[in-house]
Design an enzyme around this catalytic site. Structure first.
Site, PDB file in Angstrom:
ATOM      1  N   GLY A  90       0.857  -1.179   0.000  1.00 38.12           N
ATOM      2  CA  GLY A  90       0.000   0.000   0.000  1.00 38.12           C
ATOM      3  C   GLY A  90       0.892   1.228   0.000  1.00 38.12           C
ATOM      4  O   GLY A  90       2.120   1.122  -0.078  1.00 38.12           O
ATOM      5  N   GLY A  92       2.945   3.110   1.583  1.00 39.86           N
ATOM      6  CA  GLY A  92       3.674   3.085   2.849  1.00 39.86           C
ATOM      7  C   GLY A  92       4.464   4.335   3.122  1.00 39.86           C
ATOM      8  O   GLY A  92       4.893   4.576   4.255  1.00 39.86           O
ATOM      9  N   LYS A 113       5.390  11.525  -2.282  1.00 38.34           N
ATOM     10  CA  LYS A 113       6.221  10.354  -2.042  1.00 38.34           C
ATOM     11  C   LYS A 113       7.269  10.751  -1.009  1.00 38.34           C
ATOM     12  O   LYS A 113       8.111  11.614  -1.258  1.00 38.34           O
ATOM     13  CB  LYS A 113       6.885   9.903  -3.351  1.00 38.34           C
ATOM     14  CG  LYS A 113       7.402   8.480  -3.336  1.00 38.34           C
ATOM     15  CD  LYS A 113       7.745   8.045  -4.757  1.00 38.34           C
ATOM     16  CE  LYS A 113       8.220   6.602  -4.782  1.00 38.34           C
ATOM     17  NZ  LYS A 113       8.547   6.174  -6.165  1.00 38.34           N
ATOM     18  N   ASP A 125      10.013   3.650   7.480  1.00 39.00           N
ATOM     19  CA  ASP A 125       9.805   4.906   8.204  1.00 39.00           C
ATOM     20  C   ASP A 125       8.910   5.873   7.431  1.00 39.00           C
ATOM     21  O   ASP A 125       8.643   6.980   7.898  1.00 39.00           O
ATOM     22  CB  ASP A 125      11.154   5.574   8.518  1.00 39.00           C
ATOM     23  CG  ASP A 125      11.997   5.842   7.277  1.00 39.00           C
ATOM     24  OD1 ASP A 125      11.462   5.758   6.160  1.00 39.00           O
ATOM     25  OD2 ASP A 125      13.201   6.131   7.432  1.00 39.00           O
ATOM     26  N   ARG A 176       4.399  13.901  -7.060  1.00 39.04           N
ATOM     27  CA  ARG A 176       4.158  13.166  -8.296  1.00 39.04           C
ATOM     28  C   ARG A 176       2.775  13.509  -8.850  1.00 39.04           C
ATOM     29  O   ARG A 176       1.814  13.656  -8.098  1.00 39.04           O
ATOM     30  CB  ARG A 176       4.272  11.661  -8.034  1.00 39.04           C
ATOM     31  CG  ARG A 176       4.227  10.820  -9.296  1.00 39.04           C
ATOM     32  CD  ARG A 176       4.773   9.432  -9.067  1.00 39.04           C
ATOM     33  NE  ARG A 176       4.011   8.683  -8.072  1.00 39.04           N
ATOM     34  CZ  ARG A 176       4.403   7.511  -7.567  1.00 39.04           C
ATOM     35  NH1 ARG A 176       5.550   6.985  -7.946  1.00 39.04           N
ATOM     36  NH2 ARG A 176       3.653   6.880  -6.694  1.00 39.04           N
ATOM     37  N   ARG A 183      -2.927   0.846  -9.853  1.00 41.47           N
ATOM     38  CA  ARG A 183      -1.943  -0.177 -10.196  1.00 41.47           C
ATOM     39  C   ARG A 183      -2.635  -1.520 -10.403  1.00 41.47           C
ATOM     40  O   ARG A 183      -3.768  -1.722  -9.960  1.00 41.47           O
ATOM     41  CB  ARG A 183      -0.923  -0.314  -9.058  1.00 41.47           C
ATOM     42  CG  ARG A 183      -0.372   1.017  -8.533  1.00 41.47           C
ATOM     43  CD  ARG A 183       0.191   0.844  -7.118  1.00 41.47           C
ATOM     44  NE  ARG A 183       0.596   2.117  -6.531  1.00 41.47           N
ATOM     45  CZ  ARG A 183       1.857   2.522  -6.417  1.00 41.47           C
ATOM     46  NH1 ARG A 183       2.836   1.735  -6.814  1.00 41.47           N
ATOM     47  NH2 ARG A 183       2.156   3.688  -5.888  1.00 41.47           N
ATOM     48  N   ASP A 255       2.710  -4.283  -8.297  1.00 44.08           N
ATOM     49  CA  ASP A 255       2.317  -3.048  -7.619  1.00 44.08           C
ATOM     50  C   ASP A 255       3.001  -1.832  -8.238  1.00 44.08           C
ATOM     51  O   ASP A 255       2.673  -0.694  -7.886  1.00 44.08           O
ATOM     52  CB  ASP A 255       2.617  -3.118  -6.124  1.00 44.08           C
ATOM     53  CG  ASP A 255       4.081  -3.369  -5.826  1.00 44.08           C
ATOM     54  OD1 ASP A 255       4.579  -4.432  -6.230  1.00 44.08           O
ATOM     55  OD2 ASP A 255       4.728  -2.518  -5.191  1.00 44.08           O
ATOM     56  N   ASN A 256       3.932  -2.057  -9.172  1.00 43.50           N
ATOM     57  CA  ASN A 256       4.582  -0.957  -9.883  1.00 43.50           C
ATOM     58  C   ASN A 256       4.094  -0.839 -11.324  1.00 43.50           C
ATOM     59  O   ASN A 256       4.718  -0.162 -12.134  1.00 43.50           O
ATOM     60  CB  ASN A 256       6.101  -1.148  -9.892  1.00 43.50           C
ATOM     61  CG  ASN A 256       6.703  -1.010  -8.511  1.00 43.50           C
ATOM     62  OD1 ASN A 256       6.122  -0.400  -7.623  1.00 43.50           O
ATOM     63  ND2 ASN A 256       7.878  -1.588  -8.314  1.00 43.50           N
TER      64      ASN A 256
END
Length: 492
Positions: A90, A92, A113, A125, A176, A183, A255-256
Site C-alpha cells: 500500500g 507506505g 512520495k 519509516d 508526483r 496499479r 504493484d509498480n
C-alpha cells in the site's frame, strides 16, 4: 495560471469506500526547502510556477500546512514482488493528496512520495531521501521528453530531517502527478481478500474516469473485457517504447504497474549505455528476473496476474484472448519504433535479418546504444558506404560495421522516403541525450552539497532530448568506465 489556493479539486477516489485506503495527514519535514520545480508540469496543472517558490507551497507539500480542498489518502493495494504475492503493500510512504481538475476537464492526481508513516508502512519509516527523489524527478522528465507515457514530477523538496539508510541522508518529498495512480495491485488486493463488490466498483471507476470510450451501451461483461483489452494494449505499447529506447525499469512488480500504461515508480532504473540485452539495473535482482531483455515477458506475466484477479468479472476465455493479443501488439509497436530508428517506413521481409545483424554487431562489440543510432541519424544515404570512420570511437573493429552499413544502404534503395525526410525522422526518434546513471549520480552528489545547478541543466536537455544543445555536448558522450558500473538498489 492559478495560485495554489485557486486550484479546483474533484477528489473522486477519496469518495470511494473506506476499504480503498486510509485518510491520514503527511508528517512534517524539518526546515523544508525547494530543490527544483518542473515548469512544464506546472503548466499541465495550470499552476503559476512562481507558486513553487512560496513558503506556502513548500509547507503544504511537506506536511507543515494544509489545503482545504485536499483530502490526503494512503491508497491500499497489494501485488506480486519478484513473483511472490505480498498482501501487506500500500502507500507506505506516499499519499494521494487530491485530484486537480483543469479548465479543459483534465484530471490530475497530486501524490506525495516520502510523506511519512501510514498504516501500510510495514517496517519502514515512510520517508524518501533526496537521492531517490532526484532520480525519479529527472527520470519522469526524461521519459516525458522521449514521448513515453509516464507519471510526472512537479517538484522535489528537501529538509533537515535525518533519514537513516546505509548512511544518514536528508529527508525529501517528491510531488508526483499522474492521470491516475491505479496499479495492477489495486485489483489484486480486492481479489485476494475476496472483496468482489469492491473489485467491481474499482473496475467501474476505472472505466468511468479513464476509459470513457468504452461503449456504455454494452453489457457489463463486454465493458470489463474491453477494459482488460485496453490495459493489455497500453502495457504492450509502453514496453515497446522501453525496449526501443533502451530503458530498463528494474522492479516490474505488479504493484509498480500502471493500468494506464504509464511508466511508474522509478527506483533502480537505467538506460542502456553499452548494448547488453541481459542488462540488470537493479543490484538487488540477483536472478535477473527484471533484466532488460526480460521486460516483455515479465509484462505478460504481470498481465496474467491481473487477469487472474479479474476472474470474478470476466470469463477465462476473454482473459486468455486478451493475453494472446499482447505479443502481436507488442511486436507491432516495437517494429514500428525500430524501423523509424533506421528511417524505414516500408516493412520488408529482409528487415528481420537487417535488425538481427545490427543487434549482433552492437552486442559483440558492446557499442553504446544511444550514440550509435544518433550518429547514424546524421549520415546521408550517399555517404553510408564510406561512413564507418564516423563510428571509430564506438567500435573496436570497423570491418563488420562497414559490411552492415552496405546492407543498410541497399535496404534504403527500396524506400520511397526522401533522404532528408529520413534523417529528420531518425533525429526525431533517436535522442542525443538520455538520463545516464552517472549523470544522475553527479547531480545527486552536487545537490547533497546544496548545489542544484546540474539538476536544472539535466532538466533542460531531458525535456528536449532530440535537440542538439551544443553547450551540453559533454552530457551526450559515452560514460566513463566507472559510470557504467554504478550499483543502484531499491533502497530509498
Amino acid at each position: 495560471m492559478k495560485k495554489l489556493s485557486e486550484l479546483v479539486f474533484n477528489n473522486t477516489y477519496s469518495a470511494l469506500p473506506k476499504s480503498f485506503g486510509t485518510f491520514i495527514k503527511p508528517q512534517p519535514l524539518d526546515d523544508p526547502f525547494l530543490v527544483s520545480v518542473n515548469n512544464r508540469v506546472c503548466q499541465m496543472l495550470e499552476l503559476d510556477p512562481a507558486q513553487a517558490h512560496t513558503q506556502y507551497f513548500v509547507d503544504l507539500f511537506t506536511g507543515n500546512d494544509e489545503h482545504p480542498a485536499m483530502a490526503p489518502l494512503a491508497m491500499k493495494y497489494t501485488g506480486h514482488q519478484f513473483g511472490q504475492y505480498n498482501p501487506d503493500l500500500g502507500d507506505g510512504r506516499g499519499l494521494l493528496m487530491g485530484e486537480v481538475l483543469t479548465s479543459s476537464g483534465q484530471k490530475w492526481d497530486i501524490h506525495l512520495k516520502g510523506s511519512g508513516l501510514t498504516p501500510y508502512s510495514r517496517q519502514g519509516d515512510g520517508r524518501a531521501v533526496l537521492r531517490s527523489s532526484i532520480r525519479e524527478y529527472l527520470a519522469s522528465a526524461a521519459m516525458a521528453g522521449l514521448g513515453i507515457k509516464t507519471t510526472h514530477a512537479l517538484a522535489v523538496l528537501s529538509s533537515n530531517t535525518p533519514v537513516f539508510r546505509e548512511t544518514v541522508e536528508r529527508g525529501a518529498t517528491l510531488i508526483r502527478v499522474a492521470d491516475s495512480h491505479l496499479r495492477f495491485g489495486h485489483f489484486e488486493y480486492f481479489f485476494y481478500t475476496q472483496q468482489y463488490a469492491e473489485l467491481k466498483l474499482l473496475a467501474d471507476y476505472l472505466i468511468s474516469h479513464h476509459f470513457p470510450e468504452i461503449n456504455r451501451h454494452n453489457n457489463e461483461t463486454d465493458q470489463y473485457r474491453e477494459m482488460f483489452n485496453h490495459i493489455v494494449q497500453l502495457t504492450a505499447e509502453m514496453i515497446a517504447d522501453w525496449q526501443a529506447v533502451g530503458f530498463a525499469h528494474g522492479v516490474m512488480n505488479t504493484d509498480n504497474m500502471s493500468v494506464l500504461g504509464l511508466t511508474f515508480d522509478y527506483g533502480p532504473y537505467g538506460f542502456l549505455d553499452d548494448y547488453e540485452p541481459g542488462y540488470i539495473c537493479n543490484h538487488s535482482d540477483y536472478s535477473g528476473r527484471y533484466a532488460f531483455n526480460q521486460q516483455p515477458t515479465i509484462a505478460l506475466w504481470n498481465l496474467s496476474a491481473l487477469g487472474y484477479a479479474l476472474t470474478p468479472l470476466l470469463e477465462k476465455q476473454a482473459i486468455d484472448q486478451a493475453l494472446q493479443n499482447y505479443q502481436p501488439l507488442l511486436q507491432k509497436a516495437y517494429n514500428k519504433k525500430m524501423r523509424h530508428k533506421l528511417g524505414l517506413k516500408a516493412t520488408l521481409e529482409q528487415d528481420t535479418a537487417l535488425f538481427a545483424g545490427l543487434f549482433d554487431l552492437l552486442k559483440s562489440q558492446a557499442v553504446d546504444y544511444t550514440l550509435f543510432f544518433r550518429t547514424l541519424s546524421s549520415l546521408p544515404h550517399a555517404e553510408l558506404l564510406s561512413a564507418s570512420h564516423h563510428f571509430q570511437a564506438l567500435f573496436e573493429d570497423l570491418a563488420p560495421l562497414a559490411a552492415w552499413l552496405s546492407l543498410y544502404s541497399d535496404r534504403l534503395e527500396k524506400e520511397s522516403l526522401d533522404d532528408a525526410d529520413r534523417l529528420d525522422l531518425m533525429r526525431s526518434t533517436n535522442p542525443k541525450f538520455i538520463l545516464r546513471n552517472y549523470l544522475a549520480q553527479q547531480a545527486i552528489e552536487l545537490a547533497e552539497k546544496g548545489d542544484f545547478s546540474m539538476i536544472e541543466q539535466l532538466l533542460a536537455i531531458l525535456q528536449h532530448p532530440f535537440e542538439e544543445h551544443p553547450e551540453f555536448d559533454a552530457f551526450a558522450k559515452r560514460p566513463p568506465e566507472w559510470g557504467k558500473k554504478l550499483e543502484i538498489s531499491c533502497s530509498s
